[in-house]
Motif scaffolding. Structure first.
Motif, short mmCIF file in Angstrom:
data_model
loop_
_atom_site.label_atom_id
_atom_site.label_comp_id
_atom_site.label_asym_id
_atom_site.label_seq_id
_atom_site.Cartn_x
_atom_site.Cartn_y
_atom_site.Cartn_z
N TYR A 137 -45.94 -2.64 22.38
CA TYR A 137 -45.91 -4.21 21.90
C TYR A 137 -46.29 -5.17 23.16
N TRP A 138 -46.69 -6.17 22.85
CA TRP A 138 -47.13 -7.44 23.94
C TRP A 138 -46.60 -8.61 23.26
N ASP A 139 -46.48 -9.49 24.15
CA ASP A 139 -46.18 -11.19 23.64
C ASP A 139 -47.07 -11.43 22.76
N LYS A 140 -46.78 -12.26 21.67
CA LYS A 140 -47.54 -12.77 20.75
C LYS A 140 -48.33 -11.93 20.12
N SER A 141 -48.04 -10.89 19.60
CA SER A 141 -48.58 -9.63 19.05
C SER A 141 -48.07 -9.47 17.60
N LYS A 142 -48.91 -8.83 16.94
CA LYS A 142 -48.34 -8.58 15.41
C LYS A 142 -48.63 -6.71 15.22
N LEU A 143 -47.77 -6.51 14.15
CA LEU A 143 -47.79 -5.17 13.58
C LEU A 143 -48.38 -5.22 12.07
N PRO B 272 -32.49 -2.74 21.82
CA PRO B 272 -32.65 -3.17 23.39
C PRO B 272 -32.53 -1.94 24.10
N PHE B 273 -32.52 -0.79 23.73
CA PHE B 273 -32.10 0.28 24.81
C PHE B 273 -33.50 1.39 24.25
N GLY B 274 -34.58 1.05 24.30
CA GLY B 274 -35.62 2.04 23.86
C GLY B 274 -35.87 3.45 24.52
N LYS B 275 -35.35 3.36 25.81
CA LYS B 275 -35.34 4.60 26.36
C LYS B 275 -34.60 5.92 26.01
N LEU C 194 -42.80 3.99 17.16
CA LEU C 194 -42.14 3.42 18.36
C LEU C 194 -42.76 2.73 19.02
N LEU C 195 -42.57 1.47 19.08
CA LEU C 195 -43.48 0.47 19.98
C LEU C 195 -42.76 0.38 21.20
N ARG C 196 -43.26 0.46 22.48
CA ARG C 196 -42.38 0.39 23.62
C ARG C 196 -42.98 -0.53 24.50
N ASN C 197 -42.13 -0.97 25.73
CA ASN C 197 -42.91 -1.84 26.67
C ASN C 197 -43.99 -1.34 27.15
N PRO C 198 -45.22 -1.95 27.42
CA PRO C 198 -46.56 -1.46 27.77
C PRO C 198 -46.41 -1.29 29.47
N LEU C 199 -45.24 -1.55 29.84
CA LEU C 199 -45.14 -1.22 31.47
C LEU C 199 -44.54 0.22 31.39
N LEU C 200 -45.20 1.27 32.06
CA LEU C 200 -44.55 2.69 32.19
C LEU C 200 -44.09 2.78 33.86
N GLN C 201 -42.71 2.89 33.91
CA GLN C 201 -42.43 3.35 35.15
C GLN C 201 -42.90 4.63 35.37
N MET C 202 -43.25 5.05 36.36
CA MET C 202 -43.97 6.53 36.58
C MET C 202 -42.72 7.46 36.75
N GLU C 203 -41.59 7.01 37.40
CA GLU C 203 -40.50 8.14 37.41
C GLU C 203 -39.68 8.51 36.06
N LEU D 145 -43.94 -9.73 16.28
CA LEU D 145 -43.23 -9.05 17.27
C LEU D 145 -42.42 -10.00 18.43
N THR D 146 -41.42 -10.47 17.90
CA THR D 146 -40.70 -11.56 18.70
C THR D 146 -39.48 -11.01 19.22
N GLY D 147 -38.78 -10.16 18.64
CA GLY D 147 -37.44 -9.57 18.97
C GLY D 147 -37.23 -9.32 20.41
N HIS D 148 -38.37 -8.84 21.28
CA HIS D 148 -38.19 -8.93 22.76
C HIS D 148 -37.97 -9.63 23.56
N GLU D 149 -38.70 -10.82 23.10
CA GLU D 149 -38.61 -11.96 23.79
C GLU D 149 -37.24 -12.51 24.47
N GLY D 150 -37.38 -12.65 25.96
CA GLY D 150 -36.22 -12.89 26.62
C GLY D 150 -35.13 -11.60 26.90
N LYS D 151 -35.47 -10.41 26.28
CA LYS D 151 -34.87 -9.39 26.56
C LYS D 151 -35.46 -8.43 27.84
N SER D 152 -34.73 -7.32 28.06
CA SER D 152 -34.97 -6.38 29.24
C SER D 152 -36.45 -5.34 28.70
#
Length: 660
Positions: free
Chosen positions: A335-341, A368-371, A519-528, A483-490
């Protein structure tokens, strides 16, 4: 002095004795005594002990004047509401106006073992929380001469105790006089739920009756277990794997016994399958079921010494599981800001004449705990709740012993609690009640305190329970979601789109359910956070400026992220710290040698101190879900020479994806 008591009374001063056993050698009597819920201060928390008692001769065992190690209750004056003096356990007196027997009682006998709601200092193995103590048999080997499954001499003279609520069994060691010496867990590896009776069979085996999760209910996890101890050759373990167990006729099923095993390494195994009246040899079996109905398949595994075990599976022929598909032109992993599904759910079922909307469930939730989403997607629920973390905490707690989801147990159902407090602000009040305990709202049974439960966890649990009273919004089979539920969240949050259909059953086979999810996750993947790989990880500390990253990146090492969609991804942004000699990051599909869809050259570090830099790499248009292999390459580098460090990679979408 003649005692004023009936001769058949062996002990008195019990509160709620349960599961009585007699030592066959010395006649000692053992029983569990379920304790009260009080606020009277005591050696271990409050005077609310459950007890394991031992009577070597007739006697008085304290209640209602004493509990545990003869800790005394104060005399309470209900008229003045004041506490009076405590009794002397050496000279207890029954001055009740209802007493028609002996007033001067024998000295009170302390319990053999006692424990309260909190952690026990004397017996830390017993745990904490609600309790229901029970006493089991005392074991002697010569009671089972020539018995094939008798326990070893190690358990000679031990008394077995167990707790229904806390779900453990202990073997208690006594000295030659019968005094307590030690205890240890027994059968802790078994997945039994709420042991309620335990007996030895004549052949030395143990029969264990498990009550199951809920009170006064037909529990699916109740069971009668037969436990056999084996010396010498051990029985093999039979295991059946099947590629499918339900479908329309004709149904071709492949069975495998490859997961069967034997803990004696020198043993060889033989396999025999029974389908109907026919038997087949071999580790693998393929069978075509042509008749509608339920067909048992039995596997027998025999070792080279003749020991065998069996297991079975049912194949249900006559009803095909429904097919559920979720289609979307958008990326289905991020998911990204200002996007839709935009989505379309299609459902097919060969046996149902039409797809019943009432049997269709479609939901969309931000968590809020997608991992940690994997545990949320298990089970048979048709809704993914934003309070799934609270649900997981509840499921792992002892609260399940008294509260079921929909039906009343010894405590009210979770749904009843949600309805009672619907529309009220009771989160803090109920959170405190979970921690401190309480009674009187739903009946006479007291709720056990949980003083060690973190307040944040208790609040999550209460929030989940209260959410059961909320109306669940039902989505149409196709539409568009903002997709606005993530705004202001971790960045750890995730969206879950869930579609489920339950068919009507067919040809005597019960209704079947199929679920699919995105499952739509944050587009930033922490390599670890990779799913697998062969690199090293540096944990965030003050010396790394609290940054975690991967290192020990050598030629041909890699990390993998499972089943992600690259549709609409235009380029990758990496955060990298160059090392000498540098190298290349290749993004390949489904294997380290798979199709190459992106490549980034990382230059060697210069003479100055390396710094973290962001670098971009283009991505070829890619459709569908793939395992993403980030392969690190530099064939010119020396063996075990680190090429660079990588912190994260960000999936940058095309303009149409991010602003649609």
């Amino acid at each position: 002095m003649a005692l004023k008591g009936r001769p058949e009374i062996y002990v008195m001063g019990c509160r709620n004795p349960f599961r009585i056993s007699v030592d066959p050698k010395n006649g000692f009597v053992y029983w569990g005594d379920v304790g009260p819920d009080t606020q009277v201060p005591a050696e271990e928390g409050t005077l609310s002990y459950d007890e394991i008692n031992q009577a070597r001769k007739p006697g008085f065992f304290g209640y209602p004047y004493f509990l545990g190690n003869n800790e005394a209750f104060p005399k309470y004056d209900f008229a003045t509401k004041k506490e009076g003096p405590k009794q002397d356990p050496a000279h207890p007196v029954n001055n009740s106006p209802h007493n028609t027997g002996l007033k001067e009682l024998p000295p009170a006998q302390p319990a053999l073992i006692w424990y309260g709601k909190g952690p026990s200092k004397r017996w830390p193995l017993v745990g904490k929380g609600g309790a229901s103590a029970m006493a089991g048999p005392v074991y002697y080997q010569d009671e089972f001469k020539n018995a094939p499954y008798r326990l070893p001499a190690y358990y000679e003279g031990k008394v077995f105790i167990y707790d229904w609520i806390r779900r453990w069994i202990m073997a208690v060691t006594l000295d030659e006089k019968g005094n307590y010496q030690s205890m240890e867990p027994f059968l802790s590896h078994l997945n039994y739920v709420a042991p309620i009776d335990m007996q030895f069979n004549r052949d030395g085996s143990i029969y264990l009756l498990a009550y199951g999760t809920n009170w006064f209910a037909n529990n699916a996890d109740a069971g009668l277990y037969r436990i056999e101890y084996a010396e010498g050759n051990r029985r093999p373990i039979a295991d059946i794997q099947a590629n499918q167990t339900v479908g329309a006729a004709p149904l071709k099923v492949s069975f495998s016994a490859a997961h069967s095993k034997d803990y004696d390494p020198e043993d060889s195994l033989r396999f025999s399958w029974k389908v109907g009246s026919r038997t087949y040899p071999g580790k693998e079996l393929t069978h075509v079921f042509t008749k509608v109905g339920i067909h048992p398949v039995l596997l027998t595994v025999t070792d080279s010494k003749g020991a065998e075990s069996t297991t079975s599976v049912q194949v249900k022929v006559g009803n095909t599981p429904p097919t559920v598909q979720i289609q979307s032109a958008q990326n289905q992993s991020f998911y990204w800001d200002k996007s839709k599904l935009d989505y379309r759910v299609s459902i097919k079922d060969p046996e149902d004449q039409r797809i019943d909307p009432k049997r269709t469930q479609i939901s969309f939730t931000y968590l809020p705990f997608g991992k940690d989403i994997a545990s949320v997607l298990t089970g048979n629920t048709h809704q993914i709740s934003a309070h799934a973390q609270g649900k997981s905490l509840f499921e792992a707690s002892d609260c399940k012993s008294c509260h079921a989801l929909a039906s009343a147990s010894i405590g009210p159902s979770l749904q009843a609690i949600a309805q009672k407090y619907k529309g009220t602000k009771v989160l803090e009040t109920l959170t405190e009640k979970v921690i401190k305990g309480g009674s009187g709202v739903w009946g006479k049974y007291a709720m056990s305190p949980h003083p060690d439960l973190p307040k944040a966890d208790a609040q999550e649990m209460v929030s989940y329970i209260l959410s059961l009273g909320d109306e669940q919004k039902k989505l149409p089979s196709n539409g568009s979601l903002t997709l606005t539920g993530h705004e202001g969240k971790s960045a750890e949050g995730a969206y879950v789109f869930l579609a489920q259909y339950t068919d009507q059953g067919a040809h005597g086979i019960e209704a079947l359910t199929t679920r699919k999810h995105l499952l739509l996750r944050n587009p930033l993947l922490q390599m670890e956070d990779n799913d697998r790989g062969n690199v090293g990880v540096i944990i965030a500390t003050a010396s790394t400026d609290f940054v975690s990253y991967i290192r020990k990146i050598y030629h041909q090492t890699y990390v993998v992220f499972n089943q992600l969609d690259l549709n609409g991804i235009q380029q990758l942004k990496y955060r990298i710290q160059s090392q000498a000699p540098g190298g290349t990051i290749e993004l390949r599909l489904d294997s380290p040698q798979g199709p190459l869809v992106s490549s980034l050259t990382v230059p060697a570090a210069g003479s100055s101190r390396p710094e973290w830099k962001e670098m971009l790499a283009q991505v070829k248009p890619t459709k569908g879900f793939h395992d993403l292999y980030f392969v690190f390459v530099n064939p010119q580098a020396a063996p075990k020479k680190e090429l660079f460090y990588v912190d994260w990679v960000y999936m940058e979408p095309s303009r149409s994806v991010s602003t649609k």
